[in-house]
Design a protein around this motif. Structure first.
Motif, PDB file in Angstrom:
ATOM      1  N   LYS A  96      34.314 -13.512 -20.840  1.00 35.32           N
ATOM      2  CA  LYS A  96      34.467 -12.053 -20.808  1.00 35.32           C
ATOM      3  C   LYS A  96      34.015 -11.420 -22.113  1.00 35.32           C
ATOM      4  O   LYS A  96      34.714 -10.607 -22.721  1.00 35.32           O
ATOM      5  N   ALA A  97      32.826 -11.809 -22.523  1.00 33.60           N
ATOM      6  CA  ALA A  97      32.271 -11.328 -23.785  1.00 33.60           C
ATOM      7  C   ALA A  97      31.858  -9.863 -23.675  1.00 33.60           C
ATOM      8  O   ALA A  97      31.582  -9.369 -22.577  1.00 33.60           O
ATOM      9  N   PRO A  98      31.799  -9.145 -24.797  1.00 32.55           N
ATOM     10  CA  PRO A  98      31.298  -7.765 -24.786  1.00 32.55           C
ATOM     11  C   PRO A  98      29.866  -7.705 -24.269  1.00 32.55           C
ATOM     12  O   PRO A  98      29.101  -8.654 -24.387  1.00 32.55           O
ATOM     13  N   GLU A  99      29.507  -6.564 -23.712  1.00 30.07           N
ATOM     14  CA  GLU A  99      28.197  -6.419 -23.080  1.00 30.07           C
ATOM     15  C   GLU A  99      27.060  -6.684 -24.045  1.00 30.07           C
ATOM     16  O   GLU A  99      26.027  -7.261 -23.678  1.00 30.07           O
ATOM     17  N   TRP A 100      27.222  -6.285 -25.315  1.00 30.96           N
ATOM     18  CA  TRP A 100      26.124  -6.411 -26.262  1.00 30.96           C
ATOM     19  C   TRP A 100      25.765  -7.872 -26.564  1.00 30.96           C
ATOM     20  O   TRP A 100      24.642  -8.175 -26.974  1.00 30.96           O
ATOM     21  N   THR A 101      26.703  -8.780 -26.348  1.00 26.44           N
ATOM     22  CA  THR A 101      26.421 -10.185 -26.668  1.00 26.44           C
ATOM     23  C   THR A 101      25.404 -10.810 -25.716  1.00 26.44           C
ATOM     24  O   THR A 101      24.769 -11.804 -26.057  1.00 26.44           O
ATOM     25  N   PHE A 102      25.238 -10.213 -24.508  1.00 22.51           N
ATOM     26  CA  PHE A 102      24.308 -10.794 -23.544  1.00 22.51           C
ATOM     27  C   PHE A 102      22.858 -10.692 -24.019  1.00 22.51           C
ATOM     28  O   PHE A 102      21.996 -11.410 -23.506  1.00 22.51           O
ATOM     29  N   GLU A 103      22.596  -9.824 -24.992  1.00 24.55           N
ATOM     30  CA  GLU A 103      21.259  -9.768 -25.581  1.00 24.55           C
ATOM     31  C   GLU A 103      20.931 -11.057 -26.332  1.00 24.55           C
ATOM     32  O   GLU A 103      19.766 -11.350 -26.593  1.00 24.55           O
ATOM     33  N   HIS A 104      21.970 -11.800 -26.671  1.00 24.81           N
ATOM     34  CA  HIS A 104      21.794 -13.030 -27.450  1.00 24.81           C
ATOM     35  C   HIS A 104      22.136 -14.261 -26.613  1.00 24.81           C
ATOM     36  O   HIS A 104      22.535 -15.287 -27.170  1.00 24.81           O
ATOM     37  N   SER A 105      21.976 -14.164 -25.309  1.00 27.17           N
ATOM     38  CA  SER A 105      22.351 -15.276 -24.431  1.00 27.17           C
ATOM     39  C   SER A 105      21.563 -16.538 -24.749  1.00 27.17           C
ATOM     40  O   SER A 105      22.070 -17.659 -24.564  1.00 27.17           O
TER      41      SER A 105
END
Length: 347
Positions: A96-105
């Protein structure tokens, strides 16, 4: 290679991969994307001190990310569509990571792969260590006991918090123990700086080295070799402190007062010691019959590590004692083998 050998190896590989996948999933659920030691800051080298000093695993991930991105860019491949990014995105969704972290998947995926191989390497080293210390055990014991050793890690060590660099701490502690036990001195001296880059508690390894060599190496030579190790450890420590001197935080955090307050609370002993009691019983069982080096190595590692944790760590965080786990596991194995009658005679 016979069909039986092939099936045996496939079975062992399946068990190891299955167990490590479960443990890794549990480990990743500790939300390593938040806090002052989050994954991205650790990989970028901008995390707060002293966490940023544990650079080996984050640095490995950084090199892997930069190197693979260069190759993908040259091939015209979007890294966002790679399996590595898919692994990272899955990990972030599960935590349940913050949305912005998905840029660094992609970075998260690379870290998950690196952590998986740390756990796998740890299990394989436990297998080699069992064979080294208990060569008369039937082969199924070193084949399958490491899987049990890995699967109980969450129960004992995943308490309160887990850190980005923890899987590498496990791997390096087992690797150095193996090299010391087998007396692969050149390899050990090459790995020692890497162990220090993983975590500064590797400075306790010279004590383990002395415990192994004290009865087989001339005193003058042993003093020289031990002094060399101390110099290496201090040099690496000073180097990382210099490289990250501008980072926020402190090089050393005094936790003595907080720990003295904690030990006054009855709940501390219930939460901390209860999971350790079964391991303590297994380690203590037939203590004198177990390999002398393991007994000495455990004692000379545990005493200073507990002392350091009292002043600079958190007594309730079992992850602070990962370096002791290879000793604990290897000292516990004979008890299980004996009480379950897995061999006819005690080692």
């Amino acid at each position: 290679m016979t069909p039986r050998t092939v099936i045996r190896r496939i079975t062992i590989a399946f068990v190891y991969v299955a167990v490590i996948s479960v443990v890794l999933t549990l480990f990743l659920m500790w939300r390593i994307h938040v806090g002052e030691m989050n994954l991205l800051d650790m990989v970028d080298g901008t995390a707060a001190r002293p966490f940023v000093y544990r650079v080996l695993l984050p640095g490995t991930v950084r090199c892997a990310v930069v190197g693979s991105e260069t190759i993908l860019d040259a091939a015209g491949i979007d890294k966002g569509g790679t399996p590595i990014s898919s692994v990272g995105a899955f990990m972030l969704r599960r935590t349940k990571a913050p949305e912005w972290t998905f840029e660094h998947s992609y970075t998260y995926g690379m870290y998950a792969i690196a952590a998986f191989f740390c756990f796998l390497g740890y299990a394989l080293l436990l297998r080699k260590l069992i064979k080294s210390f208990y060569p008369r055990y039937p082969s199924f014991i070193p084949d399958f006991a490491p899987a049990i050793g890995v699967v109980i890690i969450p129960l004992v060590f995943f308490r309160y918090v887990s850190m980005v660099y923890d899987p590498m701490t496990l791997l390096m502690s087992a690797l150095c123990l193996y090299l010391i036990a087998e007396r692969y001195r050149v390899a050990y001296f090459l790995v020692l700086p890497l162990a220090m880059l993983s975590k500064e508690t590797a400075i306790l390894l010279p004590f383990v080295f002395v415990a192994r060599e004290i009865r087989v190496t001339p005193r003058a030579k042993l003093v020289f070799l031990t002094a060399c190790q101390v110099v290496i450890c201090l040099a690496v420590r000073l180097l990382v402190m210099h490289l990250f001197r501008a980072n926020p935080g402190q090089s050393v955090v005094n936790q003595l007062h907080a720990n003295l307050m904690i030990v006054r609370m009855p709940g501390f002993y219930i939460k901390t010691l209860t999971p350790l009691l079964p391991l303590a019983v297994l380690v203590a069982y037939a203590w004198k019959a177990k390999p002398a080096f393991l007994r000495r190595g455990f004692v000379v590692s545990a005493a200073p590590l507990v002392g350091l944790s009292l002043v600079f760590g958190a007594l309730g965080e079992m992850r602070g004692y990962y370096e002791l786990y290879p000793f604990v596991f290897l000292l516990a194995v004979p008890a299980v083998v004996d009480v379950f009658g897995l061999i006819h005679s005690r080692e």
